[in-house]
Every structure is written in structure tokens, then in C-alpha cells.
Write an enzyme that holds these catalytic residues in place. Sequence first.
Site, PDB file in Angstrom:
ATOM      1  N   SER A 252       1.007  -1.190  -0.075  1.00 35.18           N
ATOM      2  CA  SER A 252       0.020   0.051  -0.161  1.00 35.18           C
ATOM      3  C   SER A 252       0.920   1.221   0.010  1.00 35.18           C
ATOM      4  O   SER A 252       2.144   1.340   0.461  1.00 35.18           O
ATOM      5  CB  SER A 252      -0.881   0.084   1.268  1.00 35.18           C
ATOM      6  OG  SER A 252       0.038   0.195   2.424  1.00 35.18           O
ATOM      7  N   LYS A 253       0.383   2.294  -0.405  1.00 33.02           N
ATOM      8  CA  LYS A 253       1.109   3.741  -0.672  1.00 33.02           C
ATOM      9  C   LYS A 253       1.300   4.063   0.873  1.00 33.02           C
ATOM     10  O   LYS A 253       2.461   4.713   1.101  1.00 33.02           O
ATOM     11  CB  LYS A 253       0.244   4.707  -1.172  1.00 33.02           C
ATOM     12  CG  LYS A 253       0.193   4.403  -2.881  1.00 33.02           C
ATOM     13  CD  LYS A 253      -0.918   5.592  -3.399  1.00 33.02           C
ATOM     14  CE  LYS A 253      -0.742   5.297  -4.853  1.00 33.02           C
ATOM     15  NZ  LYS A 253      -1.548   6.324  -5.600  1.00 33.02           N
ATOM     16  N   ARG A 254       0.282   3.944   1.701  1.00 32.81           N
ATOM     17  CA  ARG A 254       0.518   4.369   3.135  1.00 32.81           C
ATOM     18  C   ARG A 254       1.944   3.886   3.620  1.00 32.81           C
ATOM     19  O   ARG A 254       2.585   4.621   4.539  1.00 32.81           O
ATOM     20  CB  ARG A 254      -0.647   4.072   4.082  1.00 32.81           C
ATOM     21  CG  ARG A 254      -0.715   4.832   5.306  1.00 32.81           C
ATOM     22  CD  ARG A 254      -1.811   4.433   5.995  1.00 32.81           C
ATOM     23  NE  ARG A 254      -2.075   3.091   6.287  1.00 32.81           N
ATOM     24  CZ  ARG A 254      -2.794   2.214   5.439  1.00 32.81           C
ATOM     25  NH1 ARG A 254      -3.781   2.771   4.787  1.00 32.81           N
ATOM     26  NH2 ARG A 254      -3.151   1.114   5.643  1.00 32.81           N
TER      27      ARG A 254
END
Length: 512
Positions: A252-254
Amino acid sequence: MTVRTRFAPSPTGYLHIGGVRTALFNWLLARRHGGQFILRIDDTDTERNVAAALQPILDGFRWLGIHWDEGPEVEGPYGPYFQSQKLERYRQAARQLVAAGHAYPDLSTKEQLDTARKAAEAAKKPYIHRGPERDLAPAEAERLLAERPLPVRLKVPLGRKLVLQDRIRGAVEWQTDLISDPVILRADGRALYNFATVVDDVDLQITHVVRAEEHLTNTSVQLLVYEGLGLPPPEFAHVPVVCEPQSRKKLSKRDMKKFVTAEVRAKLRAVGFSDAEIDAQDNLNPATVAYYQELGYLPTALVNYLGRLGWSLDDKTEVIPLDQMIANFGLDRVKDSPASFDPDKLYWLAGEYMRVLPPAEKAAGCVPYLVRAGRVAEPLSGETQALVGRVIAACGDRLKLFSDILTYGGFFFTPEVRYDEAAFTKRVRKEGIPALLRDVAGVLGATNPFDAPAVEQALQQYCTAKGVKAADLNHALRVSVSGVPIGPGLYDILAILGRAETLRRLELALAR
């Protein structure tokens, strides 16, 4: 049959690595069979879509060399290729299902739906909605829809088993009694994803839907839409997710920001990004393709890595040129288990591609980073061009990315020596080293010619005559003239700097 595949991103941000891997599999399958790869834009989610986000998606695919045969900026015979331009087409298809008795208007209010859902939760049962209007005659259903805007639901047939022969996962089954009648068209006329994607794939004549496994749960409804329209479904292949490094957690980007190393931060700062930008911007996130473009990865290396992420040519080959990947790609060798993203392996693979890149292309890729870091100015003089070439040759296999020129050779292009304080203390401030460097300055001043072989011979002879450890001298010299403990071979560094610049930098170090 002509193979036609598609990838359908929503314009909500930069290209995600996992999505691009899926797009690449679609592209490879189409190219392998001489078919077409279509880029479709799923932009009906007006709350999340960002118009400005489309161009980075198109630019990212073009940078990777994944060119689409039909879609935005290319067009083709089956457009439009934006869902937002097909609203009337979805409404027409929904009316077709209603007229055939496969869909119906739903008069249920939000309050009624909430009450029924809470009752199912209290009874610890799944909530399966069956609208009271589902058994209306088609003519009556059409009359209701003509009177006022109403949501339209697909009429799920009862008492059946749906079976999908997935090209990757094998047989997948659903019981229709456990599938709620889904809304396919909102009261305002907007189509829901599971309905719109089927209409699009029909219109685009898609033969193979290769997509992320998270869409597998949607497939049962989509199969029923195909059935309601009286059309055969395409072949489906659901690709497992891409996970974070050494994890079973979906990438995920986060969470991927934690893999931005101190060395990468230093490169990004050197070309003008602040720490706040590095932390916030998606194009500087390792989960996006833009991150690797910013750092100077060769796109061919990234494509090779993503192609190997869940697919294999055999049990050992890692470097697979694109033409070889196209010639051998098939869904039969796509694994049905998650693939783990490995930044170190990608960096190694980037080095394998950089190693065989012609010198002129290496220089063309490195110069923009030197310019952005303020180390050189365009247009480059002939002298600067020659210096770039010598530095790249001296860096050799250390250069795996174009931005590595800043890490391993940036010090050649500035008169200021930016010292790594820890290395300076350890290597230069060491007892006896300043006097040794002062002595060696005299040796270098008399070395002629001042090239790598002559400098190496002179320093080795000096160490032998004085009983000096060569490692102590070489480490001290390297940090004194470059400021850092890493880079090309010491003798190459001194030869490229030249006698006068080497002695000037030695004086700077001694003055500290």
C-alpha cells in the site's frame, strides 16, 4: 479469435506498482497472441476521481513502454474509452435487462433497507436483499421506471450454482441464494461498477479479463449480467496481490514510505525535494511507478522485475529481455499465491540493465540529475561532457540508477568538498594521518604522468618505503579529496581530479 485485453485504472493518483503488474500481464498476453491491449478509464466515481491524475497515468505507461492500442489519446473503433462518456449506454443496457425480466426497479426506502440489514445482523445472518418488485412483469417494471427515477437491481436467479473456470485459480463456485440482488443503476442514472464494467467489456469486445484477485468476489454478479444480456463471458484470470517486502500484507502507498532509505532521501534532497515533499508526495512513494522514474531506474529493468513478480520463464532466469518475455508469456505460469515485492532485487536487476547500457545513453540519463542538483549547467561544454564520461566509466558497475551519479560521483562536479563528518573523523583525524597526508602531497606533486597507473605505483612505493598501511592511507586520501567513504577506485578519483585539484583538496582537508 483475436485476443483483446484491457486495463481500467481510475484517475485517483499515480500508477500503483500492483496495478501496473496487472496491466503488464494484460499487455504481454495481447502481444504474445498478436492481439490488442486497451486502456479504459473508469472515472464514474466523481467523489474520488481527479482530472489532473490522468496524465501521470498515461505518462507512466509510456515511460514503461506499455503502449495501448486503443484508449485515451489513441482512440479506436470501440470508443468512448471513458466511463463518464457512456452514461446513456449504461441506462440503455439497464433498460434492456428490465425488458427481459432480468432486472427491476426497487421502491425500498433507505429506512427500510437499514431496518432489514439490522434485523439480519441481530439474527447473525447474512443480509440478502430481495426487492418486493423483483417479480413484477417487465411491462409494469418499465412503467414504474418511466414514472420516476428509481434504482434498478439485477434479479439474481435462485437455487443455482455459478461456476467460473478461472485461468489462474481454477474452479470457483458461488450459490446464487447467497448473492443479494445488487443495484446496477442508481436512481440518478449512474451505473455501478459491476454493471458498467460488463457493458464496457462487451462494447470493447474484450476476450480475456486479467485483473487483481480482489475482483474475484465481483465476478459472480458480472457473470449474471452477461447472462442477462444474452452474451458469453470472457475468460477470467485473477492475479494474486503484490505484498510488501518480507510480508504477507498487501503493498500500500501508506505503508511503503518506510522503505525510503536515508541514501534515497539524500538523492531526492540533492535534486530539490524537501523532506516534507518526500514524506507527502505520491510520486516519491515506493508503491508508485513515478518513484522509480524519479530515481532514474531504467524502465526496461522495472518491466522485467514486474513481469517476474508472480510469473516465471523457468526456475532460474531473472534477466528476461522484453522480446523474450512476450514470446513466452502465458497465464499457465502465473502463480496463484501472493508475490512479495523486493526492493533489493529490483535494484540489483536495475544494475544488470545499466551495466550493458551504452556509455552515451548512461551519460544522457545521468546528466539531468547533475543539472537538477546544481552540479553542472546546460548546455554542457565539451570539457564537462568529457568529465561526465570519465566519471561514469570510473563508477562502473556501481551505477545501477541514473541518480547514483550523485552518490558515487557528485563530488567531481563541485569545488566544494562536502565532508561526511563521521568518515572524516574516523579516517582523517586519526593520529598520525594529517602528517602522513602532508608527506604524500609531496609525493603526488612529483608524480608524472598524473594518471591512475602512475599514481597507484607512486603510492604503493611510498607505503612500502615508509612501512605505512596502504588501507589507512587510501581511506584517508579518499575522504580528503571526495568527502565521502564510497565511490570509484581511489586512483581513478585522483587521476580524474588531476594533480592541481587533488592537492587543493588535500590542503582543504589538512586545514580542517
